[in-house]
Motif scaffolding. Structure first.
Motif, PDB file in Angstrom:
ATOM      1  N   VAL A 238     -30.747 -59.130  30.128  1.00 13.94           N
ATOM      2  CA  VAL A 238     -31.874 -58.510  29.432  1.00 13.94           C
ATOM      3  C   VAL A 238     -31.356 -57.481  28.434  1.00 13.94           C
ATOM      4  O   VAL A 238     -30.528 -56.627  28.792  1.00 13.94           O
ATOM      5  CB  VAL A 238     -32.834 -57.824  30.428  1.00 13.94           C
ATOM      6  CG1 VAL A 238     -33.953 -57.084  29.694  1.00 13.94           C
ATOM      7  CG2 VAL A 238     -33.415 -58.843  31.393  1.00 13.94           C
ATOM      8  N   VAL A 239     -31.814 -57.564  27.201  1.00  4.86           N
ATOM      9  CA  VAL A 239     -31.479 -56.543  26.210  1.00  4.86           C
ATOM     10  C   VAL A 239     -32.269 -55.284  26.552  1.00  4.86           C
ATOM     11  O   VAL A 239     -33.501 -55.303  26.599  1.00  4.86           O
ATOM     12  CB  VAL A 239     -31.827 -57.011  24.785  1.00  4.86           C
ATOM     13  CG1 VAL A 239     -31.545 -55.880  23.778  1.00  4.86           C
ATOM     14  CG2 VAL A 239     -31.028 -58.250  24.414  1.00  4.86           C
ATOM     15  N   THR A 240     -31.556 -54.189  26.809  1.00  8.77           N
ATOM     16  CA  THR A 240     -32.212 -52.949  27.231  1.00  8.77           C
ATOM     17  C   THR A 240     -32.120 -51.839  26.196  1.00  8.77           C
ATOM     18  O   THR A 240     -32.852 -50.849  26.300  1.00  8.77           O
ATOM     19  CB  THR A 240     -31.612 -52.438  28.552  1.00  8.77           C
ATOM     20  OG1 THR A 240     -30.198 -52.205  28.360  1.00  8.77           O
ATOM     21  CG2 THR A 240     -31.823 -53.445  29.672  1.00  8.77           C
ATOM     22  N   ALA A 241     -31.242 -51.961  25.224  1.00 11.91           N
ATOM     23  CA  ALA A 241     -31.112 -50.922  24.207  1.00 11.91           C
ATOM     24  C   ALA A 241     -30.492 -51.499  22.939  1.00 11.91           C
ATOM     25  O   ALA A 241     -29.647 -52.402  23.004  1.00 11.91           O
ATOM     26  CB  ALA A 241     -30.270 -49.752  24.712  1.00 11.91           C
ATOM     27  N   VAL A 242     -30.924 -50.975  21.819  1.00 15.47           N
ATOM     28  CA  VAL A 242     -30.392 -51.373  20.519  1.00 15.47           C
ATOM     29  C   VAL A 242     -30.173 -50.117  19.681  1.00 15.47           C
ATOM     30  O   VAL A 242     -31.060 -49.266  19.585  1.00 15.47           O
ATOM     31  CB  VAL A 242     -31.357 -52.316  19.769  1.00 15.47           C
ATOM     32  CG1 VAL A 242     -30.770 -52.721  18.425  1.00 15.47           C
ATOM     33  CG2 VAL A 242     -31.681 -53.542  20.609  1.00 15.47           C
ATOM     34  N   GLU A 243     -28.984 -49.992  19.122  1.00  8.92           N
ATOM     35  CA  GLU A 243     -28.699 -48.955  18.130  1.00  8.92           C
ATOM     36  C   GLU A 243     -28.390 -49.662  16.816  1.00  8.92           C
ATOM     37  O   GLU A 243     -27.733 -50.706  16.809  1.00  8.92           O
ATOM     38  CB  GLU A 243     -27.495 -48.110  18.541  1.00  8.92           C
ATOM     39  CG  GLU A 243     -27.619 -47.411  19.873  1.00  8.92           C
ATOM     40  CD  GLU A 243     -26.300 -46.773  20.287  1.00  8.92           C
ATOM     41  OE1 GLU A 243     -25.451 -46.512  19.399  1.00  8.92           O
ATOM     42  OE2 GLU A 243     -26.107 -46.551  21.490  1.00  8.92           O
ATOM     43  N   SER A 244     -28.839 -49.086  15.709  1.00 14.76           N
ATOM     44  CA  SER A 244     -28.597 -49.794  14.455  1.00 14.76           C
ATOM     45  C   SER A 244     -28.669 -48.873  13.251  1.00 14.76           C
ATOM     46  O   SER A 244     -29.313 -47.822  13.280  1.00 14.76           O
ATOM     47  CB  SER A 244     -29.614 -50.932  14.279  1.00 14.76           C
ATOM     48  OG  SER A 244     -30.933 -50.414  14.216  1.00 14.76           O
ATOM     49  N   LEU A 245     -27.987 -49.295  12.209  1.00 17.23           N
ATOM     50  CA  LEU A 245     -28.129 -48.730  10.874  1.00 17.23           C
ATOM     51  C   LEU A 245     -28.112 -49.913   9.916  1.00 17.23           C
ATOM     52  O   LEU A 245     -27.072 -50.548   9.718  1.00 17.23           O
ATOM     53  CB  LEU A 245     -26.996 -47.767  10.546  1.00 17.23           C
ATOM     54  CG  LEU A 245     -26.995 -47.224   9.101  1.00 17.23           C
ATOM     55  CD1 LEU A 245     -28.282 -46.479   8.799  1.00 17.23           C
ATOM     56  CD2 LEU A 245     -25.791 -46.348   8.848  1.00 17.23           C
ATOM     57  N   ILE A 246     -29.266 -50.232   9.376  1.00 22.52           N
ATOM     58  CA  ILE A 246     -29.396 -51.380   8.489  1.00 22.52           C
ATOM     59  C   ILE A 246     -30.211 -50.983   7.264  1.00 22.52           C
ATOM     60  O   ILE A 246     -31.346 -50.506   7.386  1.00 22.52           O
ATOM     61  CB  ILE A 246     -30.092 -52.567   9.192  1.00 22.52           C
ATOM     62  CG1 ILE A 246     -29.250 -53.087  10.349  1.00 22.52           C
ATOM     63  CG2 ILE A 246     -30.384 -53.696   8.188  1.00 22.52           C
ATOM     64  CD1 ILE A 246     -27.962 -53.783   9.942  1.00 22.52           C
ATOM     65  N   TYR A 247     -29.623 -51.172   6.087  1.00 23.50           N
ATOM     66  CA  TYR A 247     -30.369 -51.004   4.839  1.00 23.50           C
ATOM     67  C   TYR A 247     -31.025 -52.345   4.517  1.00 23.50           C
ATOM     68  O   TYR A 247     -30.324 -53.363   4.398  1.00 23.50           O
ATOM     69  CB  TYR A 247     -29.433 -50.580   3.711  1.00 23.50           C
ATOM     70  CG  TYR A 247     -29.047 -49.122   3.779  1.00 23.50           C
ATOM     71  CD1 TYR A 247     -29.658 -48.185   2.955  1.00 23.50           C
ATOM     72  CD2 TYR A 247     -28.088 -48.677   4.684  1.00 23.50           C
ATOM     73  CE1 TYR A 247     -29.317 -46.833   3.028  1.00 23.50           C
ATOM     74  CE2 TYR A 247     -27.742 -47.330   4.761  1.00 23.50           C
ATOM     75  CZ  TYR A 247     -28.363 -46.416   3.926  1.00 23.50           C
ATOM     76  OH  TYR A 247     -28.032 -45.084   3.997  1.00 23.50           O
ATOM     77  N   PRO A 248     -32.342 -52.387   4.377  1.00 27.09           N
ATOM     78  CA  PRO A 248     -33.036 -53.669   4.303  1.00 27.09           C
ATOM     79  C   PRO A 248     -32.991 -54.323   2.923  1.00 27.09           C
ATOM     80  O   PRO A 248     -32.822 -53.655   1.896  1.00 27.09           O
ATOM     81  CB  PRO A 248     -34.480 -53.286   4.660  1.00 27.09           C
ATOM     82  CG  PRO A 248     -34.615 -51.889   4.135  1.00 27.09           C
ATOM     83  CD  PRO A 248     -33.272 -51.243   4.379  1.00 27.09           C
TER      84      PRO A 248
END
Length: 238
Positions: free
Chosen positions: A142-152
């Motif tokens: 199960v995916v429980t956490a997401v960290e991200s830096l994305i310029y769309p």
């Protein structure tokens, strides 16, 4: 009657989430989120229920952190779970083709069977400086956490065409070396490296070389950005 009950339950979940998380409420009304991104956000909120939390990067308009039980139990590989999660939520992150542009760079095992998957973003086979998504997946898959830096939507800035470097990596290194004093050069190793990047946080999405000089004591490195088309240096502080 059943559909009415389900609709009421969904409304209650959304009200609870928006009350607990002002950022989520503002995201639903933000003109920067298109219909598909909103649909993905609502689907995540529905599936996660009361566990769902999200934070936003004000500069990019994309998620900086998401937590909760974000997916169902799965016996697939960690890599498959991570890439499928991103594919299902690509509009939320502002990604056009994550199957091509998000590349797995590291998978790390943690105590208790949890794993993290770190993916870096590429654009036309060139890395995007600093853009990443990191997922935490528990022992049940199960995916429980997401960290991200994305310029769309970076492809639109380039009109869906790649930029082409005029300088070679060797030329970029020589230009960077020319900006160092003899005293600085004496403190550096003689084999600097140069790697191409797109800079998503600079106007025009420039293509640059990051030239890295390692100090002789290897405690820190000297880095410079050289514009791969125009040949001038860019100040990282700007």
């Amino acid at each position: 009657m059943k559909s009415t009950i389900q609709a009421a339950m969904l409304l209650a979940i959304i009200i609870n989430l928006t009350t607990a998380m002002p950022n989520l409420a503002s995201a639903h009304s933000s003109p920067e989120l298109d219909r598909k991104a909103k649909d993905e956000l609502q689907a995540l909120a529905r599936s996660s229920g009361a566990t769902f939390r999200i934070s936003w990067n004000e500069q990019t308009g994309t998620p900086s952190a998401i937590s909760g039980r974000l997916t169902s139990v799965s016996r697939h590989t960690t890599e498959w779970i991570a890439t499928q999660f991103i594919a299902r939520n690509k509009h939320l992150f502002g990604l056009k083709s994550p199957e091509k542009n998000m590349k797995i760079k590291a998978v790390k095992a943690l105590p208790g069977g949890t794993r993290t998957v770190h993916l870096e973003r590429y654009l036309f086979d060139t890395p995007v400086y600093g853009d990443y998504i990191k997922l935490t997946i528990d022992v049940q898959g199960v995916v429980t956490a997401v960290e991200s830096l994305i310029y769309p939507q970076l492809e639109k800035q380039l009109f869906n065409r790649p930029a082409h470097s005029v300088l070679s990596s060797e030329q970029a290194i020589r230009k960077a070396q020319a900006q160092l004093s003899p005293a600085q050069m004496a403190q550096l190793q003689q084999q600097p490296t140069a790697r191409l990047y797109y800079l998503p946080f600079r106007a025009g999405l420039p293509l640059v070389y990051e030239v890295t000089f390692l100090h002789r004591n290897q405690l820190f490195a000297e880095r410079m950005w050289i514009h791969a088309v125009m040949g001038h240096s860019l100040d990282p502080a700007l």
